[in-house]
Every structure is written in structure tokens, then in C-alpha cells.
Design an enzyme around this catalytic site. Structure first.
Site, PDB file in Angstrom:
ATOM      1  N   GLU A 198       0.869  -1.165   0.000  1.00 40.26           N
ATOM      2  CA  GLU A 198       0.000   0.000   0.000  1.00 40.26           C
ATOM      3  C   GLU A 198       0.912   1.222   0.000  1.00 40.26           C
ATOM      4  O   GLU A 198       1.666   1.446   0.945  1.00 40.26           O
ATOM      5  CB  GLU A 198      -0.885  -0.030   1.260  1.00 40.26           C
ATOM      6  N   ASP A 251      -5.126   9.830   9.974  1.00 40.60           N
ATOM      7  CA  ASP A 251      -3.887   9.178  10.373  1.00 40.60           C
ATOM      8  C   ASP A 251      -3.388   9.685  11.712  1.00 40.60           C
ATOM      9  O   ASP A 251      -3.684  10.796  12.124  1.00 40.60           O
ATOM     10  CB  ASP A 251      -2.810   9.426   9.311  1.00 40.60           C
TER      11      ASP A 251
END
Ligand code: PLP
Lengths: 258, 394
Positions: free
Chosen positions: A35, A46
Site C-alpha cells: 500500500e 492518520d
């Protein structure tokens, strides 16, 4: 059923594009999927680790086209599936179709756009379908059953199960909630399910795979190594060690399942 | 699936999946309570007896004479408890949070006004309160940090990103993602994922409703121009909303032009921004060609957000509202002018709206009526203004 895999996450350009390519090649050996993150100025989903990686990358004037370049280079040597992960604005700014075409040309197998939930993704899904670009949607432990089903159907590569509430970042242990969620998804979903957020050890991978996940997604733990060792030989050694530990954990967990 | 919460093509719910249940819960709760008489009565009670509504609509005769054109009225949100319009929304949302059974509220703040407003509401309704504020803003806005702490809130400086308002929003969203079971995110302006832009606009629309009634009493007719400054856009929508159907009423939003629109130091997301998606919404944002969000700048911390609420983006595109801008210097002059001519020290944010009047009222007819939303008072800005005056040897 296929053997479960390690999905390895990196931020492209952290700390520089050449290093990212080296890291990808190193992780490739143990990873079923890579990824590749495209850094964004405001990565709200995040945690601090990945946000700092985005900052490291962007502060070197990293441009999104570089992510495509890195992937093109990687494709010369490897056919491991690569999923590009980003936020919606960089995609929107380029135009969804342009973005998808460029990602396709670079060799991407799929896209994850963390702040593009299903109800906003109609046009995006049509464009991806038209260009045979894979899609990955996310689901959380509190995602209702009906939505879980639709998310599963909308995800062509795998459904991304978020292990907990909150943001990315390595943590010590997993709660019962995570295990219950995997079991629930296992019975509800027809496609593959991979679990992410907070996985940093072989033992984590083992227990999550044992519950029936098709893969574990590991990001912050790799990014931490890059933070500490930068663009160095040591970084490659540490990345490989961790990838190996995780993939052994996956094998063990898979073994316990039967 | 049906998309909700759009104003034309703007708005939406661009959020990480984990927030979906929290947003759904909020939406359900709000649209049920919106028309609940008990809730509205309770809200009115606190707005009147605690916050001090209604606020006056004051005819600024001295300023009007000096400018020599349109009659200027000031909607005195500076007289509201807390010193700014923010209180309308924080009381509303804190009551909503209580009704939803939440025990904790969190908020982001730039200038600190919304943080103070949230902390007041937290104290009033016994809700644990945490305020996220960019590290740079905590340094620039010391008095407001102290106020928040006095009011019992925890102030968490944000060290990520550029350490200003947009980073505080990111951090508050992150925190909410992990805590929404007991926590309400008390959004400070008409931005964010649906239903926030609607909720905040509804709570602020009391401003325009009062203006409508007050101007009818004082002038017997509707105003010609409504003017308000634009950070995220809440005080402006609060003023505009009751007048949207009144097509003869011009609505003008004033963005921060900072050091000038031809520089990179401004907060003019409509004039200089491009369509984009951030913080849950599709709207206008300052951004580079890769879609990376750029920092906004303004002398007033309350205006340096790199985006704008989606309803403004819609009002702009549809032509129903106009958007102009004022520089730091124009805002400072307006700050001085209003202080000297009327004895009212305006917030630097509001001074941007006053600057528009100073530029334009003189060219208007004497029977035209302009209502300026004086969104807040300037006490919080005294340090900033003193610093600048000293540097300029004034
Ligand atoms: C006094 C004052 N006016 C205006 C604003 C700008 O916000 P909005 O555009 O949402 O009214 C602020 C924000 O902090 C403020 O404190």
C-alpha cells in the site's frame, strides 16, 4: 481459499523517492500487497507517525506525480499488487478520471481514499469500474450490518477493517472488539477482509489472522523504522526483520485456524 | 446511496468511515430536536437570560455622518456574553450534546473566541471540555487561553502541521474519532461534514432574525446591504440567513486579504481558493496544484482558515451573495475609526466588515441602509494592535 497476506504500507517520498523504491523492494519479498501512500497536507484519519511521514515527504517538495514514478520503477521488477492510498482532495484536484488513468498507467491495482465514504463515492466507483481500477473501502467495528455489506460489495480488492476507533498508530494489544469485528465481517462479507490500524508485531498478526482475516495491514510500525533509520542500509535490515516477523505471525495464525 | 447535506454542489460528508456512526447519530438527534418545542424554549431561555439576547441594532450616527453616504447600523454581537457571536452556537450545541447524553465536549479554536464560548457552555452545563488550539495560536492568544483554563477547560496545544487553526481542526476530528461515544464535537463555524454547517447556521440565524425585526421597528423597511466578515462564515450566515428570500437585500461577505490578494499571505478562500475537499466538506480552499492545502494568513486569528463553509460557496456561485475582502491595514484603520467615532472597540475580525463600509458607504445614497455585523469586541486583540502601533511608532 488463498493464504492470508501481509499488506505493507509506506508513505511515498519518506524520506525521499529513491528510498521509497528501495523500501518497497525490500518489503516485496514478504508482502502480498503493498500500500503506497500519497502524502497529504492534512491527513485527518492518520496518527502522528504517518502524519510526520507525510510532513517529511512534503517538506522535500514531493509531488504526487512522483508517487506514480516510484510505482512505475517498482513495476519494472515486481508484479506484487500495489494499492495507492490517499485523501480525496489530491484526487479531486486532478479530476477523478485523470487520477485513475494516471494511477493505472503507473501500474496501480487499486485505490484507497480514506475520506471518501460510500455515500460520496458513486462517480468515483463508476470511473474506477470503467478503467478496471480496484477499489478498497473501509469499515469500522461500529459500522452497521447493512453498510458493512455494501462496503464489502463495493470493495474489489479487499475490505479494509479498521481494528478500533481512533486513528492509525502502533498499539500494544487488541481488544475483544477487534476479534468480534473480524468474526462478524467474516460471516457478512463475501470478499476478502484485511485488518489494519495498530498492528506492529508478529503476535498481533497471528491473533488477527487466527480469527479469520485474509490479511493484516501494517503501516506505522514500518514508518517508525524509517523515521529512526532514514534512508540507510540499517533501515532496510530492520524493515526486512519486521516484515519477516509479521509474515511468520501470519503463517502461525493461519496454522492455528485449521 | 443518497447524498445529503449539499448546498448546490457544495457540502457533503467526506469523512473517515469511523466517524459515520457519530455523524448519523448527530444528524438524527439534531433534526428531531430542531422542531422540539421544549428544546427551543430551553435554548431561548439561555440565550436571553445567560447570553444577553437580543443584542441591540445600533445606528452609528457619527460614522454615518463622517462617511457621508448610507446609514450604517451595527448589530452588536460584541455585547453578547463572551464577547462574540460564538456564544449563540456554543450554547445551542452544548444543549444538543446534553440531550444526546454526551458528557464531554471538544472544540477547535483559532483566535480563542470559540474556545472560550465552548468552555463557557461546558461550565454552564457541567460538561467536561477540551479545546484544541494550534501551538502558535496559543502563543498569540494568551488571554483567551487563560480564560478557557479559568472556565475549567483543558487546553491542548497542537504541534502538528503548521500549528494553527486547520491543524486544531484535524486534531479535534482525530480525537472525536476515538471518543464519540461520550463526546460531542462542538464545531465552531458553518463548516465540516453534514449536518454541522446546517446546525451552526441554524443556531447563528438568530442574528438575522433579530435584525429583520429591529430594522422594521427602526426604519420600517428592510436594509439594502448586509455586511459581515468571513472566517468559516458563521457570523455572516447568521446575519444573512433570514434575508435569503428577500432578493432586494444585498449580502456581502468580507474575507481577509491579509498583506494583499497578490501575495501568498491572506485568508481569501473564495477570491483566491479553488474547489476542493477538506474537513468533511466540498467547498473552496486555498491549495496548490497538487491539492495540498495551503496556510491562510490574517492579522485576525479568527479569519485565517484556508476554507469556507459550503453554503457560502453556493451563495457565491449562485450570485445571491457577494464576496469582497479587506487587508490587514484596512482592518486596522477601520478598528481605529470605529473606536474613535463611536467609542466601540471592534474585534479585528469584525473590523474587516467595518472596512468595507468605510470604503463603500460614501458612494451610496443617504437613504440606503447598511447593516454591519459587529461579530465581536476587540478586547482580545489589544495586544496585537498595541504591538503594531508601537512598531509603527504611533
Ligand atoms: C469576533 C469574531 N468574528 C468572526 C470570526 C470568524 O468566524 P465566522 O466566519 O465563523 O463568523 C471569529 C472567529 O474566531 C471571531 O472570533
Amino acid at each position: 481459499m488463498n493464504k492470508p497476506v501481509l499488506v505493507s504500507f509506506l508513505v511515498s517520498g519518506d524520506p525521499n523517492p529513491d528510498a521509497t523504491l528501495k523500501f518497497m523492494k525490500t518489503l516485496d519479498k514478504y508482502s502480498g500487497v503493498i500500500e503506497l501512500g500519497i502524502p497529504f497536507s492534512d491527513p485527518v484519519a492518520d496518527g502522528p507517525t504517518i502524519q510526520a511521514a507525510d510532513v517529511r515527504s512534503l517538506s522535500n517538495k514531493f509531488k504526487i506525480s512522483k508517487s506514480f514514478d516510484i510505482l512505475k520503477e517498482f513495476r519494472k521488477e515486481s508484479s506484487t499488487p500495489v494499492i495507492l492510498m490517499t485523501y480525496y482532495n489530491p484526487v479531486f484536484k486532478r479530476g477523478i478520471e485523470n487520477f485513475v488513468i494516471q494511477a493505472k498507467e503507473a501500474g496501480a491495482n487499486g485505490l484507497i481514499i480514506v475520506d471518501l465514504p460510500l455515500q460520496e463515492a458513486t462517480e468515483y466507483r463508476e470511473i474506477c469500474k470503467k478503467h478496471e481500477m480496484g477499489t478498497v473501502f473501509l469499515a469500522a467495528p461500529n459500522t452497521p450490518e447493512e453498510r458493512l455489506k455494501i462496503s464489502d460489495e463495493a470493495s474489489t480488492e479487499f475490505l479494509y477493517l479498521i481494528s478500533t476507533f481512533g486513528i492509525t498508530g502502533a498499539r500494544d494489544t487488541f481488544e475483544q472488539m477487534t476479534f468480534d469485528f473480524i468474526k462478524r465481517a467474516r460471516t457478512t462479507c463475501k470478499g476478502k477482509i484485511c485488518v489494519g490500524f495498530g498492528i506492529s508485531k508478529g503476535s498481533h498478526a497471528e491473533s488477527l489472522i487466527e480469527q479469520g482475516a485474509d490479511g493484516v495491514i501494517v503501516g506505522s510500525a514500518f514508518v517508525d523504522i524509517i523515521k529512526n533509520y532514514g534512508d540507510s542500509e540499517e533501515a532496510l535490515v530492520k524493515l526486512e526483520e519486521l516484515a519477516k516477523e509479521l509474515s511468520e505471525g501470519i503463517d502461525k495464525g493461519y496454522g492455528k485456524r485449521k | 446511496m443518497k447524498c445529503e447535506g449539499y448546498f448546490g454542489e457544495y457540502g457533503g460528508q467526506f469523512i473517515p468511515e469511523v466517524l459515520m456512526p457519530a455523524i448519523d447519530e448527530l444528524k438524527e438527534a439534531y433534526f428531531e430536536l430542531k422542531d422540539d418545542e421544549d428544546f427551543q424554549n430551553e435554548l431561548s431561555y439561555y440565550l436571553k437570560n445567560y447570553a444577553g439576547r437580543e443584542t441591540p441594532l445600533y445606528y452609528a450616527e457619527n460614522l454615518t455622518k463622517k462617511l457621508g453616504g448610507a446609514k450604517i447600523y451595527l448589530k452588536r454581537e460584541d455585547l453578547l456574553h463572551g464577547g462574540a457571536h460564538k456564544t449563540n452556537n456554543t450554547i445551542g450545541q452544548a444543549l444538543l450534546a446534553k440531550r444526546m447524553g454526551k458528557t464531554r465536549i471538544i472544540a477547535e479554536t483559532g483566535a480563542g473566541q470559540h474556545g472560550v464560548g465552548t468552555s463557557m457552555a461546558g461550565a454552564l452545563f457541567g460538561l467536561e471540555t477540551e479545546i484544541f488550539m494550534g501551538r502558535l495560536d496559543t502563543e498569540r492568544q494568551q488571554p483567551n487561553v487563560f480564560r478557557m483554563k479559568l472556565l475549567g477547560a483543558k487546553v491542548t496545544p497542537v504541534d502538528t502541521g503548521s500549528k494553527v487553526l486547520k491543524d486544531a481542526v484535524n486534531e479535534a476530528m482525530r480525537n472525536w474519532t476515538a471518543t464519540f461515544e461520550n463526546t460531542h464535537y462542538l464545531m465552531g463555524t458553518v463548516m465540516g461534514p453534514h449536518p454541522f454547517p446546517t446546525i451552526v447556521r441554524d443556531f447563528q440565524s438568530v442574528i438575522g432574525k433579530e435584525v429583520k425585526k429591529q430594522i422594521m421597528e427602526q426604519e420600517g423597511r428592510l436594509p439594502d446591504h448586509l455586511v459581515a466578515c468571513i472566517g468559516g462564515g458563521s457570523n455572516a450566515l447568521g446575519l444573512f440567513h433570514a434575508f435569503i428570500q428577500d432578493k432586494d437585500v444585498r449580502m456581502v461577505g468580507i474575507e481577509a486579504a491579509g498583506k494583499g490578494l497578490n501575495t501568498s499571505l491572506h485568508g481569501a478562500s473564495i477570491s483566491k481558493g479553488k474547489k476542493g475537499v477538506l474537513h468533511g466538506m466540498l467547498s473552496y480552499f486555498l491549495q496548490d496544484e497538487d491539492g495540498q492545502i495551503e496556510e491562510a494568513y490574517s492579522i485576525s486569528a479568527g479569519l485565517d482558515y484556508p476554507g469556507i463553509g459550503p453554503e457560502h460557496a453556493y451563495l457565491h456561485d449562485s450570485g445571491r451573495a457577494e464576496y469582497a475582502s479587506a487587508t490587514d491595514d484596512q482592518a486596522l484603520s477601520a478598528f481605529m475609526e470605529l473606536t474613535r467615532s463611536e467609542g466601540i472597540i471592534p474585534a479585528l475580525e469584525s473590523s474587516h466588515a467595518v472596512a468595507y463600509a468605510i470604503e463603500n458607504a460614501g458612494n451610496m445614497d443617504k437613504d440606503e441602509i447598511m447593516v454591519i455585523n459587529l461579530s465581536g469586541r476587540g478586547d482580545k486583540d489589544l495586544n496585537t494592535v498595541i504591538d503594531i502601533m508601537q512598531k509603527r511608532g504611533m
